[in-house]
Design a protein around this motif. Structure first.
Motif, PDB file in Angstrom:
ATOM      1  N   ALA A  82       0.820  -1.215   0.000  1.00 46.98           N
ATOM      2  CA  ALA A  82       0.000   0.000   0.000  1.00 46.98           C
ATOM      3  C   ALA A  82       0.852   1.261   0.000  1.00 46.98           C
ATOM      4  O   ALA A  82       0.488   2.278  -0.598  1.00 46.98           O
ATOM      5  CB  ALA A  82      -0.928  -0.012   1.220  1.00 46.98           C
ATOM      6  N   ARG A  83       2.010   1.203   0.666  1.00 49.45           N
ATOM      7  CA  ARG A  83       2.847   2.397   0.802  1.00 49.45           C
ATOM      8  C   ARG A  83       3.319   2.912  -0.554  1.00 49.45           C
ATOM      9  O   ARG A  83       3.489   4.122  -0.754  1.00 49.45           O
ATOM     10  CB  ARG A  83       4.033   2.103   1.718  1.00 49.45           C
ATOM     11  CG  ARG A  83       4.872   3.325   2.084  1.00 49.45           C
ATOM     12  CD  ARG A  83       5.953   2.973   3.073  1.00 49.45           C
ATOM     13  NE  ARG A  83       5.401   2.511   4.336  1.00 49.45           N
ATOM     14  CZ  ARG A  83       4.970   3.334   5.294  1.00 49.45           C
ATOM     15  NH1 ARG A  83       5.039   4.649   5.105  1.00 49.45           N
ATOM     16  NH2 ARG A  83       4.499   2.851   6.425  1.00 49.45           N
ATOM     17  N   VAL A 107      -0.231   9.305  -3.677  1.00 47.79           N
ATOM     18  CA  VAL A 107      -1.628   9.749  -3.620  1.00 47.79           C
ATOM     19  C   VAL A 107      -1.944  10.429  -2.294  1.00 47.79           C
ATOM     20  O   VAL A 107      -2.722  11.387  -2.243  1.00 47.79           O
ATOM     21  CB  VAL A 107      -2.572   8.542  -3.844  1.00 47.79           C
ATOM     22  CG1 VAL A 107      -4.027   8.998  -3.834  1.00 47.79           C
ATOM     23  CG2 VAL A 107      -2.246   7.849  -5.160  1.00 47.79           C
ATOM     24  N   LEU A 108      -1.367   9.927  -1.193  1.00 53.15           N
ATOM     25  CA  LEU A 108      -1.647  10.456   0.138  1.00 53.15           C
ATOM     26  C   LEU A 108      -0.344  10.868   0.818  1.00 53.15           C
ATOM     27  O   LEU A 108       0.016  10.332   1.865  1.00 53.15           O
ATOM     28  CB  LEU A 108      -2.368   9.393   0.985  1.00 53.15           C
ATOM     29  CG  LEU A 108      -3.644   8.795   0.386  1.00 53.15           C
ATOM     30  CD1 LEU A 108      -4.066   7.560   1.166  1.00 53.15           C
ATOM     31  CD2 LEU A 108      -4.766   9.832   0.375  1.00 53.15           C
ATOM     32  N   ASP A 131      -6.123   0.440  -5.202  1.00 53.61           N
ATOM     33  CA  ASP A 131      -6.989   1.516  -4.728  1.00 53.61           C
ATOM     34  C   ASP A 131      -7.696   1.111  -3.442  1.00 53.61           C
ATOM     35  O   ASP A 131      -7.897   1.935  -2.541  1.00 53.61           O
ATOM     36  CB  ASP A 131      -8.011   1.876  -5.813  1.00 53.61           C
ATOM     37  CG  ASP A 131      -8.639   3.246  -5.578  1.00 53.61           C
ATOM     38  OD1 ASP A 131      -7.883   4.222  -5.409  1.00 53.61           O
ATOM     39  OD2 ASP A 131      -9.875   3.331  -5.549  1.00 53.61           O
ATOM     40  N   GLY A 132      -8.076  -0.185  -3.368  1.00 54.47           N
ATOM     41  CA  GLY A 132      -8.714  -0.659  -2.149  1.00 54.47           C
ATOM     42  C   GLY A 132      -7.790  -0.565  -0.940  1.00 54.47           C
ATOM     43  O   GLY A 132      -8.217  -0.180   0.157  1.00 54.47           O
ATOM     44  N   LEU A 133      -6.525  -0.916  -1.136  1.00 49.84           N
ATOM     45  CA  LEU A 133      -5.571  -0.822  -0.016  1.00 49.84           C
ATOM     46  C   LEU A 133      -5.367   0.621   0.421  1.00 49.84           C
ATOM     47  O   LEU A 133      -5.102   0.889   1.609  1.00 49.84           O
ATOM     48  CB  LEU A 133      -4.245  -1.468  -0.408  1.00 49.84           C
ATOM     49  CG  LEU A 133      -4.265  -3.004  -0.550  1.00 49.84           C
ATOM     50  CD1 LEU A 133      -2.907  -3.529  -0.979  1.00 49.84           C
ATOM     51  CD2 LEU A 133      -4.711  -3.662   0.750  1.00 49.84           C
ATOM     52  N   LEU A 134      -5.481   1.565  -0.517  1.00 51.40           N
ATOM     53  CA  LEU A 134      -5.419   2.980  -0.126  1.00 51.40           C
ATOM     54  C   LEU A 134      -6.601   3.350   0.770  1.00 51.40           C
ATOM     55  O   LEU A 134      -6.453   4.130   1.717  1.00 51.40           O
ATOM     56  CB  LEU A 134      -5.409   3.875  -1.365  1.00 51.40           C
ATOM     57  CG  LEU A 134      -4.103   3.983  -2.145  1.00 51.40           C
ATOM     58  CD1 LEU A 134      -4.255   4.967  -3.290  1.00 51.40           C
ATOM     59  CD2 LEU A 134      -2.951   4.409  -1.239  1.00 51.40           C
ATOM     60  N   GLN A 143      -6.422   4.517   4.872  1.00 51.27           N
ATOM     61  CA  GLN A 143      -7.075   5.684   5.471  1.00 51.27           C
ATOM     62  C   GLN A 143      -8.060   5.320   6.572  1.00 51.27           C
ATOM     63  O   GLN A 143      -8.687   6.208   7.162  1.00 51.27           O
ATOM     64  CB  GLN A 143      -7.806   6.478   4.387  1.00 51.27           C
ATOM     65  CG  GLN A 143      -6.899   7.007   3.289  1.00 51.27           C
ATOM     66  CD  GLN A 143      -7.693   7.588   2.138  1.00 51.27           C
ATOM     67  OE1 GLN A 143      -8.308   8.655   2.263  1.00 51.27           O
ATOM     68  NE2 GLN A 143      -7.697   6.895   1.009  1.00 51.27           N
ATOM     69  N   GLY A 144      -8.258   4.008   6.821  1.00 54.19           N
ATOM     70  CA  GLY A 144      -9.185   3.587   7.864  1.00 54.19           C
ATOM     71  C   GLY A 144     -10.635   3.611   7.435  1.00 54.19           C
ATOM     72  O   GLY A 144     -11.536   3.624   8.282  1.00 54.19           O
TER      73      GLY A 144
END
Length: 568
Positions: free
Chosen positions: A474-475, A481-482, A547-550, A554-555
C-alpha cells in the motif's frame, strides 16, 4: 385488582398518529392517507399505515409499546421456543385449534406469570377468554412482529397437523390467498424492514420444507426470516400480483415492476421470479425514487482519479466505459458523470433498461425490447435528436457497440457500461463482440473498472495491525496519492449501529485506464490482456486492489474487505 395485568390506557390527547409524527417516523401526508383509508376499510390505524407502506412495523411497535405500556416480544420479553408454545397449548383448556383460530401465542413465565402475544392485544373478548381459560394466572400481554407471530403459529399448526389455509391451487385460489390480510401485511412488513435496514435487494428462496427471506445489505446477504414452505405460495402470489406478473405461471421466468410507498419512501421495485426445484426463487431490487444528488466527489474517488473523471466527462467526443459486475455501482457512477457533464449548455440523452433514477434537464428513454425499442434502435433515433452527450445503459451486442462507435466518431461523447472483470478486458470484450480493433482503439478515450467495498462502522471500528507485506504494497501508492499521511489500519468489530457486522454503508474502489497512443497500438496489434495491463501499470495506473488498499490505509475499510472484493 384483576388477575390480568392492567393495560395502561393511551392518553386521550395523544393518538398513535400524533406520536408517530412527533417521533419523526411518519409524514403528515401519509397520516392523512392512512386516516382516509381507515374510514373506508376500518381496522386500527397502525395496521392501515403499515399496509400503505407509510411506517415500518418495527417503528410502529416501538411507539405502540410506549403508548400502551406493553412490552415487545423478542425485545423486552424473551421470545418463546416452539417446545414451550406446544407444551402450553397442550395444557390449555381452549385447545390448540382455538389458539390458532385466534392467532394467539401463550407461554409461561416465571412463577405464576403467563405471557400472551397476538395480532391485537386490545381485544376485550380475547382478554376475557384468557381469564376464564387460565384462572389464577397473572397474564401479561405483549406486542409482537407479525412475521414472528406467523412463523410461530405456523410451527404450532404444523406440529398439530392442522390444515394450512395457504396451500397451492388454481389461479382463483392463488388470487384469494394473495389478498388475505396476513399475507398483505407480511409482504408489506418485509419491504418496510428492508428499506429501514438499507437493503438493496430482498431474496425469497424456497426449499423443501421451508423458505428463507434474505436481505442484501452493503452487498452482503443476511438471513432475516425462515418460514414453513406452505406459506410460500401465498407470498409469491402476492408479489406476482402486485408486480404485474402472471400469477398462475410457475414454469417460466418472469419479470415485473411496481411503484409503491415503503417505510415512508417512494420506491420503484423490480421483481424477478425464476423457477427452481422447490418453487420460484423471487428477488426484489429496491430503487428509491428520491435520492440525494450524487456527485463524483461523493463516490470515493481519490483526488487523482476524481481529476481524471472530470477531465473525461468534459471531452467533446469519444467513448468512456464503466465496467464491473452487476451491483458494483456502475449506474450510480454514470449518473454522477452525467451530472458533471450537464453544464446547461449540452443536450444529453440516455437510453436505459430500466431508468433507475430520473435526472433533471436530461432526456431519458426506457428501452422496451418486447416492442422493438432496443438499445440499438433507440440509438439510431437519438442521433437524429442532435445530442452532445449520450448515455447507453449497457453495450450488450455488436449492433449497439457499432452505433456507439459511430456516434463517438461523429462528435458525440458516449458514456456506457460493460460487464467485464477489469478495465483492460473491456478492449478485448468489444473485439470479441465483433468490433474491429482499430474501431476500438480510436474512439475509446478511457475505461474505468469498479467494485464496492463495505465502509467501516465509525462507532465500533478499532485500530489493527496488518502484515508488513500488505503495508509495503500500500505504501508504494500512498506516497504519491496520500503524501504525508500515516496509515490508519482498522478492523471491523460489530455493534448495534451496524447490526453486529462491523460495517455500515459502502464506497467505491476504482481503476482508471486512459487510452494513450501506446495503448492504442497494443489494441490494434491484438496484444494480450497481460501486455496491456503491464503498459497501464508502467503508465502509472493503479488497479482495484491497489486503490482498495489505499482506502484501508485511510481507515475507511479493512484489508480483509478489500481482499474479499478485489482478490488476494
Amino acid at each position: 385488582m384483576s388477575s390480568d395485568v392492567a393495560l395502561r390506557a393511551p392518553p386521550r390527547d395523544r393518538l398513535l398518529g400524533e406520536l408517530l409524527l412527533e417521533a419523526g417516523l411518519l409524514g403528515a401526508a401519509d397520516l392523512e392517507r392512512g386516516l382516509a383509508l381507515q374510514e373506508k376499510i376500518g381496522g386500527r390505524i397502525g395496521s392501515v399505515l403499515m399496509r400503505i407502506g407509510a411506517v415500518s412495523e418495527d417503528n410502529l411497535l416501538q411507539v405502540l409499546s410506549r403508548q400502551l405500556g406493553l412490552p415487545v416480544m423478542g425485545a423486552e420479553v424473551p421470545a418463546p421456543d416452539e417446545d414451550m408454545l406446544r407444551l402450553t397449548a397442550a395444557q390449555s383448556a381452549t385447545g390448540v385449534d382455538w389458539l390458532l383460530d385466534q392467532q394467539l401465542l401463550v407461554w409461561p413465565g416465571e412463577g405464576n406469570d403467563l405471557f400472551c402475544a397476538t395480532r391485537d392485544p386490545l381485544q376485550p373478548a380475547l382478554r376475557e377468554a384468557m381469564r376464564h381459560a387460565w384462572p389464577g394466572r397473572r397474564v401479561h400481554w405483549c406486542l409482537c412482529r407479525a412475521q414472528d407471530l406467523e412463523r410461530m403459529l405456523d410451527g404450532l399448526a404444523h406440529h398439530a397437523r392442522a390444515n394450512d389455509a395457504f396451500g397451492g391451487g388454481d389461479e382463483q385460489q392463488l388470487r384469494a390467498m394473495a389478498e388475505e390480510a396476513p399475507v398483505v401485511e407480511l409482504v408489506s412488513n418485509l419491504m418496510a424492514q428492508a428499506v429501514e435496514q438499507r437493503a438493496s435487494d430482498i431474496h425469497l428462496e424456497p426449499e423443501e420444507r421451508s423458505f428463507s427471506v434474505r436481505f442484501r445489505i452493503d452487498g452482503v446477504l443476511h438471513n432475516r426470516l425462515n418460514l414453513p414452505r406452505d406459506r410460500f405460495d401465498a407470498v409469491a402470489s402476492r408479489l406476482k400480483l402486485i408486480s404485474g406478473m402472471d400469477i398462475a405461471e410457475r414454469r417460466l421466468p418472469q419479470d415485473g415492476r411496481m411503484s409503491t410507498r415503503v417505510g415512508g419512501q417512494e420506491m420503484d421495485i423490480r421483481v424477478s421470479a425464476l423457477p427452481g426445484v422447490h418453487g420460484e426463487s423471487i428477488v426484489m431490487r429496491l430503487l428509491p425514487k428520491e435520492r440525494k444528488e450524487l456527485g463524483l466527489e461523493k463516490l470515493g474517488f481519490e483526488a487523482d482519479h476524481l481529476a481524471l473523471m472530470r477531465e473525461w466527462t468534459a471531452q467533446a467526443n469519444g467513448i468512456v466505459l464503466v465496467t464491473g459486475p452487476t451491483g458494483s455501482g456502475k449506474s450510480t457512477t454514470l449518473y454522477a458523470a452525467l451530472a458533471a457533464a450537464n453544464d446547461g449548455l449540452k443536450k444529453i440523452i440516455t437510453v436505459e433498461d430500466p431508468v433507475e433514477f430520473q435526472l433533471p434537464a436530461i432526456t431519458q428513454i426506457q428501452a422496451h425490447p418486447d416492442i422493438g425499442l432496443t438499445f440499438a434502435n433507440a440509438l439510431r433515433s437519438i442521433l437524429r435528436q442532435d445530442p452532445d452527450v449520450i448515455m447507453i445503459g449497457e453495450i450488450r451486442d455488436l449492433e449497439t457497440a457499432e452505433i456507439a462507435v459511430q456516434a463517438a466518431l461523429t462528435g458525440h461523447l458516449v458514456l456506457s457500461t460493460l460487464h467485464t472483470n477489469d478495465a483492460i478486458s473491456a478492449f478485448t470484450r468489444l473485439v470479441d463482440m465483433g468490433v474491429e480493433p482499430f474501431l476500438v482503439a480510436t474512439p475509446v478515450r478511457a475505461v474505468q473498472a469498479q467494485r464496492l467495498v463495505r465502509r467501516l462502522c465509525p462507532h465500533c471500528a478499532r485500530p489493527h495491525a496488518v502484515p508488513a507485506s500488505i503495508e509495503a504494497e500500500a505504501r508504494r501508492h500512498a506516497e504519491h496519492v496520500l503524501p504525508g499521511m500515516a496509515p490508519r489500519w482498522m478492523e471491523a468489530v460489530g455493534c448495534g449501529h451496524c447490526m453486529q457486522t462491523g460495517y455500515r454503508g459502502r464506497l467505491g474502489i476504482y481503476e482508471l485506464v486512459p487510452v494513450s497512443e501506446a495503448m492504442q497500438a497494443l489494441i490494434v496489434s491484438g496484444a494480450s490482456v497481460n501486455e496491456m495491463k503491464q503498459l497501464a501499470r508502467d503508465e502509472g495506473c493503479r488497479f482495484l486492489r491497489d486503490d482498495g488498499l489505499l482506502k484501508a490505509w485511510q481507515g475507511l475499510t479493512t484489508v480483509e474487505e478489500v481482499l474479499r472484493v478485489a482478490g488476494g
